[in-house]
Design an enzyme around this catalytic site. Sequence first.
Site, short mmCIF file in Angstrom:
data_model
loop_
_atom_site.label_atom_id
_atom_site.label_comp_id
_atom_site.label_asym_id
_atom_site.label_seq_id
_atom_site.Cartn_x
_atom_site.Cartn_y
_atom_site.Cartn_z
N ALA A 63 0.83 -1.23 0.00
CA ALA A 63 0.09 -0.01 -0.06
C ALA A 63 0.90 1.13 0.01
O ALA A 63 2.10 1.24 0.17
CB ALA A 63 -0.92 0.07 1.15
N GLY A 102 -0.50 -5.61 -0.57
CA GLY A 102 -1.30 -5.68 -1.61
C GLY A 102 -1.01 -5.98 -3.15
O GLY A 102 -1.60 -6.45 -4.08
N GLU A 105 -1.15 -9.50 -3.39
CA GLU A 105 -3.03 -9.84 -3.59
C GLU A 105 -3.26 -9.48 -5.09
O GLU A 105 -3.90 -10.23 -5.74
CB GLU A 105 -3.72 -8.90 -2.61
CG GLU A 105 -3.67 -9.49 -1.18
CD GLU A 105 -4.48 -8.55 -0.36
OE1 GLU A 105 -5.37 -9.04 0.17
OE2 GLU A 105 -4.06 -7.14 -0.12
N GLU A 125 0.83 -7.52 6.27
CA GLU A 125 -0.12 -6.64 7.06
C GLU A 125 -0.28 -6.95 8.59
O GLU A 125 -0.39 -5.92 9.57
CB GLU A 125 -1.48 -6.84 6.52
CG GLU A 125 -1.60 -6.20 5.19
CD GLU A 125 -1.34 -7.05 4.04
OE1 GLU A 125 -1.44 -6.77 2.70
OE2 GLU A 125 -0.79 -8.33 4.32
#
Length: 700
Positions: A63, A102, A105, A125
């Site tokens: 992020a 992310g 992901e 995270e």
Amino acid sequence: MPEVVSYRIQDGIAVATVENPPVNALSAAVRAGLLAAAERAAQDPEAAGLVLAGAGSAFIAGADISEFGKPPVPPALAEVVAALEACPKPVVAVIQGVALGGGLEVALGCDARILGPKAQLGLPEVKLGLLPGAGGTQRTPRLIGPAAALPMIASGDKIPAAKAVGMGLADAVAEGDLLQAAFAKVRALAAAPLPARLNTRTDRLTAPGAREAFEEAAKALAKRAADEPQIAAIVEAVRNSFDMSLEQGMKRERELFVALRDDPRSKALRHVFFAERQAAHIPGLPKETKPRTVNQAAVLGAGTMGTGIAMSFANAGIPVRIIETDQAGLERGQKRIADTYATSVKRGSLSPEARDARLALIEGAVGLEAAAGADLVVEAVFEELGLKKEIFGKLDSIAPGAILASNTSYLDINAMAAATSRPQDVLGMHFFSPANVMKLLEVVRAEKTSPEALATAVAIGKKLAKVPVVVGVCHGFVGNRMLSRRTQQAERLLQEGATPAQVDKALTDFGFRMGPFAMADLAGLDIGWRVRKATGATAPVADALCEAGRIGQKAGRGYYAYPEGARAGVPDPEVQSLIEGVSQKLGITRRAISQEEITERLIYPMINEGARILEEGIAARPGDIDVVWLYGYNWPAWRGGPMHHADAVGLKRIVERLAAYAEQTGDESLRPTALLRQLAAEGAGFGSLKPQGNNNTKAA
């Protein structure tokens, strides 16, 4: 404004490249660019498929931290990943560097992942008190199985390329041209019916024994991390993959993410994340400062600290010479090093080949002259200022080009620097025991330490896998100076009516792994006793225990009894009788003391001392103090460090309680400091303070 996600057709395949330096963070613009690329490739008649790549050394490192705490800007990452997964053409991620959070992901929304040899994948995270929020807890178990996904997500650790392929997280490691390898994968996928995307796969969830293996891993994890809300949330989210569709699981994943985001414990962990990074920015250090090259290190002293420091250098691949005053002491140190590495090999955390390579980097020598030729010398001898000054005076000519560092826990670096003709090369590098394990490194900037020497110590600390925090010169620096306040109050609480077990319980309930008296027994009470006798200080209960031969676990008795060599102590009536005798001798009427008072009397004086440290400029930021306590003293991370905890409690309450305890006990050291009173009066917290340069003129 340049595009942050470029799109081109090459060899009949669409290539979308993220170009958001330095690490291709998932900003709103990057998310929008990826979504547009997925939609464009789906409709592009020239594209047989889509390859996602990252420019520079990273794929996507996670992020964009500049967006933390701000209102979300569309598109959401989950929407981007869903678009990749819905693409009617094959989508392949080519990952040459890191794909974290992310970034991973995004890669999980692709049909395949091709890695470079140096690639690293992970979902970190958890270290921010969160869980993956864009399907990571749902797609990962569908790809590698829930029992493998759970520890991966719960640890947040980076997974190297070969291991990632071995566990099924990626498809292949490719040498040479990664883009061509990705093109070949796209063509192979396009030549056959597309494999099932992760949103429809259930084969890893329904495999024989999958549920049982997951529940066993979940039980062990919950027991180990009972105080960490993000762990419980991760367990629940991964468990949901068994019983929910991907869409249902992601809906619950998002609910858990939001709850964690607003949890004070999660906020504390995010504070830790940012505080650690801020600590790397050193006020007053010119940006153009270049650290010196350290090709050879020397460590003076082959005791527990010296050997641990030497192993830290060897573990980082830096040749190190460990130096003692006699052969017998050197051999004891070398045996300690060999035994430590042997234990690591036995446990499976180190291969025999890696052990041999590290041992080959550690050379033993007798005599200070062996420090010649070193680029950095770390002194780790007895805590006696006269001895250290003598050593530094001799090192001045023995190692004329070296940076000279002391591992002292308390003593005056300025005085050591004054014993040399080049004080600009002298500073403190305070490692924590065991030095080959503990992550904190207090880098002590003395009055005349040069920017170059300071930058070198910080750079070496990072290379040794430490977390360096720059502090100024004072007795005990940051960590031990604050610890002395807690130790003082722990002693006084015993005199006033508490038992060792009550004091220890207050701290373990707060979140520490051990209380002060169990820790003292483990370390040995005689160490502090010797220091007190040398300095004229007293601690009536601790002194009485030592005089009675109760010096800790090694003697089978200290604050607790250790029957038959037990590692865990049990309360001893003899200790209680001894404490009561000390109270009577001091004229103190004993009373019942609540756990709340014990906790406040242990924690609030440390915060007060932290405020003094900030007043004096010994630490640049409250967050630096928090990092010191997190990595050097095992402060519970979910409480964010003492200064963050103070802000969470409220400085007004801390001022009121300290003032009340000062009145109640007559202990003037408990009086709230001026900075604490000022911030409380303003309704502000330590977090409102701006960084300042370390005060490097304070004498010890």
